[in-house]
Design an enzyme around this catalytic site. Structure first.
Site, mmCIF file in Angstrom:
data_model
loop_
_atom_site.group_PDB
_atom_site.id
_atom_site.type_symbol
_atom_site.label_atom_id
_atom_site.label_comp_id
_atom_site.label_asym_id
_atom_site.label_seq_id
_atom_site.Cartn_x
_atom_site.Cartn_y
_atom_site.Cartn_z
ATOM 1 N N HIS A 358 98.112 57.638 54.370
ATOM 2 C CA HIS A 358 97.702 56.139 53.552
ATOM 3 C C HIS A 358 99.431 57.176 53.113
ATOM 4 C CE1 HIS A 358 97.324 53.426 49.392
ATOM 5 N NE2 HIS A 358 96.975 53.327 50.463
ATOM 6 N N CYS A 359 100.344 58.127 52.858
ATOM 7 C CA CYS A 359 101.130 58.317 52.463
ATOM 8 C C CYS A 359 102.671 57.277 52.791
ATOM 9 C CB CYS A 359 101.723 59.776 51.650
ATOM 10 S SG CYS A 359 100.478 60.371 51.116
#
Length: 368
Positions: A358-359
């Site tokens: 997600h990052c």
């Protein structure tokens, strides 16, 4: 092309009828950035680059992937990245598109604009992860230019990984990050909440006190808890009372259990088991060059979490982190998202650099 953000809107998204959609809304594209910092990514960045390529390949099954690449690394990226990934020349200081890219907002007519948040490398002089982030500060404007989307320059230091929304008025965040004195010390909690309402058009904020143990972002929500759909969340969980994560997860569970979302609903809470605990090996730490970035130490606890997945166009792209728990996580994700394609990607190399799937991604929601 002159940046759309050269003269940003003086109004706010909320005033103009724009709101941040949930991650499960349709996407036109997902952006990533080429990882190259040898003082953060081991072995000259090569293992991370191969992992980013696998993540891009997985996402590209359902969503076009665009990757920002510094000009001097374009030839390297062309050798490693799948041919269906669009490579765009873009300078950056590191590879965390979730945190340096824009937050896209839409209006009822389907128009698309973006928020360019301020950025200080997760803490600036009070715990920031590297000393110079001037290129990172320019990333959001370049992404918006690419999509010919106008922008808002928000008067707030904020990373995209510190917020999650349900698309129906509710925002999840952590006090550990958003109220940290190394982000916006001049703003009160009430002022930060008002800026969230003004820029994201949310009405209810659910504050968790802390994120995942030893998360160097100061506890980003996207590693700890996320919305599955309106009224449902996934929470990073351990049953081990002796683990330093246990108290954090229990405290978060208590807040979520008592919370009501913007529509007045109680939340269903899915417990996603923590992998590990995971620690950096001596070999992994020694492969990182010394430089301006935070030092990587052998034996350090890694903030591994299956919550750090991306939702994109009926697909879940999640990190494979531990053979003992990967299948449990996959089965739970399939229960949470019964009609979705569940794609696991070995992601330890991303975790070693300080984050996960997600990052390193940022979605561009579809405009009508």
């Amino acid at each position: 092309m002159m940046s759309q953000l050269a003269a940003p809107h003086v109004t706010t998204p909320h005033q103009d009828g724009f709101a941040m959609p949930a991650e499960w809304a349709p996407h036109d594209a997902v952006w990533m950035i080429w990882p190259y910092r040898t003082d953060n990514w081991r072995e000259q960045g090569v293992p991370a680059q191969k992992t980013f390529a696998r993540v891009a390949e997985a996402i590209a099954q359902n969503t076009p992937v665009i990757m920002g690449v510094p000009a001097r690394y374009m030839a390297d990226a062309q050798k490693v990245m799948p041919v269906n990934v669009t490579l765009v020349e873009m300078e950056s200081d590191d590879a965390w598109m979730r945190d340096t890219g824009p937050t896209i907002v839409l209006n009822q007519a389907g128009e698309r604009r973006g928020i360019d948040w301020q950025f200080n490398a997760w803490g600036g002089e009070l715990g920031g992860l590297y000393e110079d982030w001037r290129q990172d500060e320019k990333v959001a404007a370049q992404v918006l230019d690419y999509h010919q989307a106008a922008g808002y320059a928000a008067p707030l230091i904020l990373e995209g990984g510190s917020i999650h929304v349900d698309g129906e008025g509710t925002l999840l965040t952590t006090a550990e990050c958003l109220l940290n004195p190394n982000r916006n010390p001049h703003l009160s909690k009430a002022e930060i909440e008002q800026l969230m309402r003004d820029y994201l058009s949310i009405s209810t904020i659910i504050w968790l006190e802390e994120g995942v143990y030893n998360d160097e972002t100061d506890g980003h929500i996207d590693n700890m808890c996320c919305f599955v759909r309106p009224g449902e969340v996934a929470l990073h969980w351990t049953d081990d009372e002796n683990d330093p994560q246990y108290a954090r997860s229990v405290a978060a569970y208590e807040v979520l259990s008592a919370a009501r979302d913007a529509q007045g609903r109680e939340l269903k809470i899915w417990k996603l088991p923590a992998p590990g605990p995971l620690h950096a090996t001596k070999e992994e730490a020694q492969g990182v060059d010394s430089g301006d970035a935070v030092e990587r130490l052998a034996g350090s606890r890694l903030a591994g979490s299956y919550v750090n997945f991306l939702i994109s166009n009926q697909q879940i792209i999640f990190p494979l982190l531990d053979e003992k728990t990967d299948d449990v996580a996959r089965d739970l994700l399939q229960q949470m998202f019964p009609d979705y394609l569940i794609s696991g990607v070995p992601a330890r190399e991303i975790l070693l650099g300080g984050g996960n799937i997600h990052c390193i991604t940022q979605q561009i929601p579809t405009a009508k």
